[in-house]
Design a protein around this motif. Structure first.
Motif, PDB file in Angstrom:
ATOM      1  N   LEU A  88       0.861  -1.180   0.000  1.00  0.00           N
ATOM      2  CA  LEU A  88       0.000   0.000   0.000  1.00  0.00           C
ATOM      3  C   LEU A  88       0.896   1.228   0.000  1.00  0.00           C
ATOM      4  O   LEU A  88       1.854   1.307   0.772  1.00  0.00           O
ATOM      5  CB  LEU A  88      -0.890   0.017   1.243  1.00  0.00           C
TER       6      LEU A  88
ATOM      7  N   VAL B  79       0.943   5.731  -0.689  1.00  0.00           N
ATOM      8  CA  VAL B  79       0.348   7.009  -1.080  1.00  0.00           C
ATOM      9  C   VAL B  79       1.457   7.834  -1.712  1.00  0.00           C
ATOM     10  O   VAL B  79       2.597   7.842  -1.232  1.00  0.00           O
ATOM     11  CB  VAL B  79      -0.306   7.755   0.109  1.00  0.00           C
TER      12      VAL B  79
ATOM     13  N   ILE C 251      -5.275  10.644   6.586  1.00  0.00           N
ATOM     14  CA  ILE C 251      -4.663   9.636   5.720  1.00  0.00           C
ATOM     15  C   ILE C 251      -5.442   8.327   5.806  1.00  0.00           C
ATOM     16  O   ILE C 251      -5.735   7.690   4.781  1.00  0.00           O
ATOM     17  CB  ILE C 251      -3.191   9.405   6.098  1.00  0.00           C
TER      18      ILE C 251
ATOM     19  N   ILE D 218      -7.310   6.583   2.626  1.00  0.00           N
ATOM     20  CA  ILE D 218      -6.938   5.256   2.150  1.00  0.00           C
ATOM     21  C   ILE D 218      -8.172   4.401   1.885  1.00  0.00           C
ATOM     22  O   ILE D 218      -8.240   3.663   0.894  1.00  0.00           O
ATOM     23  CB  ILE D 218      -5.997   4.560   3.158  1.00  0.00           C
TER      24      ILE D 218
ATOM     25  N   ILE E 219      -3.317   6.855  -4.425  1.00  0.00           N
ATOM     26  CA  ILE E 219      -3.279   5.821  -3.400  1.00  0.00           C
ATOM     27  C   ILE E 219      -3.221   4.496  -4.146  1.00  0.00           C
ATOM     28  O   ILE E 219      -4.109   4.181  -4.946  1.00  0.00           O
ATOM     29  CB  ILE E 219      -4.522   5.874  -2.492  1.00  0.00           C
TER      30      ILE E 219
ATOM     31  N   LEU F  38      -2.746   0.289  -4.265  1.00  0.00           N
ATOM     32  CA  LEU F  38      -2.827  -1.009  -3.608  1.00  0.00           C
ATOM     33  C   LEU F  38      -2.329  -2.055  -4.599  1.00  0.00           C
ATOM     34  O   LEU F  38      -2.939  -2.242  -5.665  1.00  0.00           O
ATOM     35  CB  LEU F  38      -4.268  -1.311  -3.184  1.00  0.00           C
TER      36      LEU F  38
ATOM     37  N   VAL G 296      -9.087  -3.546   2.128  1.00  0.00           N
ATOM     38  CA  VAL G 296      -8.472  -2.604   3.080  1.00  0.00           C
ATOM     39  C   VAL G 296      -9.527  -2.201   4.096  1.00  0.00           C
ATOM     40  O   VAL G 296     -10.522  -1.559   3.756  1.00  0.00           O
ATOM     41  CB  VAL G 296      -7.933  -1.348   2.367  1.00  0.00           C
TER      42      VAL G 296
ATOM     43  N   VAL H   1      -6.023  -0.925   8.648  1.00  0.00           N
ATOM     44  CA  VAL H   1      -5.647   0.426   9.068  1.00  0.00           C
ATOM     45  C   VAL H   1      -6.222   0.641  10.459  1.00  0.00           C
ATOM     46  O   VAL H   1      -7.440   0.680  10.642  1.00  0.00           O
ATOM     47  CB  VAL H   1      -6.178   1.488   8.092  1.00  0.00           C
TER      48      VAL H   1
END
Length: 263
Positions: free
Chosen positions: A8, A10, A53, A57, A68, A70, A90, A172
């Motif tokens: 992952l 950013v 953030i 995500i 972003i 993945l 996610v 996350v």
């Protein structure tokens, strides 16, 4: 697809709220990432942009600019239907499990809904529900109880179980231990570490508590007023912080022992 060493990532992420003169930029060109099977700790004071953030995500906050990624796939350009499938890969666990859990649904119903959003039948998925409750160290009988019947730490475990029941590749965790007392906090942190290893999860762990981040993370990224000021392996950043803001954060942690980190 874009080749990337990160599960992952950013890239140059900018998030702003409002429009025109009233627009407020919360993140400015942030670039960071986490490799498969590892944990990235995001640290910074309140208002630094950590939770923004997290929500960007999972698609709650749209990106004003940047990407972003993945597995190299740019999520910012996906249609709503495509993004729905990605969101199951996610999962976000937030700070307040009581707010994120439906007070009218039992723990079993909440987990069953994650397993099968169309037919959220706790009885149909009883075996799966019980397995996930036991995975987070709760008894299977907890399936029939409502959120208000649990302690804060137990509710957080249910929130983790619900997130994991979706079968995510990335978890996350946004300040999920900040409202817990020290003993319960340690139990949840140890549980997360066990789950990360047993389920081969990739994790983004967000916290203002540097001691906690050091305990669970492989790398740490430091945010200050919406900008990334430092990132690197936990041992390197904690032992030899380069940025003045990072040094100030570490100096504010009474339990931080530089000799221990250098050992």
């Amino acid at each position: 697809m874009i080749s990337s060493p990160h599960k992952l990532a950013v890239e140059e992420l900018t998030v702003a709220f409002g429009h025109g003169r009233r627009a407020r930029t919360v993140l400015r060109g942030v670039s960071t990432g986490v490799r498969a099977g590892q944990t990235l700790g995001l640290v910074g004071e309140s208002g630094s942009g950590k939770s923004t953030i997290a929500k960007a995500i999972v698609g709650v906050h749209p990106a004003r600019a940047g990407r972003i990624l993945l597995d190299g796939e740019d999520l910012t350009g996906l249609r709503r239907r495509e993004l729905g499938a990605v969101r199951r890969r996610v999962q976000l666990v937030s700070q307040d499990p009581y707010a994120s859990l439906n007070p009218c649904m039992t723990a079993g119903e909440a987990i069953a809904e994650a397993v099968d959003p169309v037919r959220a039948d706790a009885r149909k998925h009883a075996v799966t529900v019980e397995r996930w409750l036991e995975t987070v160290a709760l008894d299977g009988s907890a399936a029939g109880r409502y959120p208000h019947e649990f302690s804060g730490g137990q509710r957080q475990r249910i929130a983790v179980a619900r997130a994991l029941a979706v079968g995510p590749e990335v978890l996350v965790a946004d300040e999920i231990t900040s409202a817990l007392d020290a003993s319960v906090q340690a139990e949840v942190l140890n549980l997360l570490e066990e789950l990360r290893r047993s389920l081969t999860l990739t994790m983004v762990f967000i916290s203002h508590d540097l001691a906690v981040v050091r305990h669970v993370s492989d790398e740490v990224a430091v945010l200050c007023q919406g900008e990334l000021v430092e990132q690197g392996p936990v041992r390197d950043v904690y032992r030899s912080p380069r940025h003045p803001y990072t040094r100030r954060l570490l100096a504010s942690v009474p339990t931080f022992d530089k000799k221990e980190e250098a050992a």
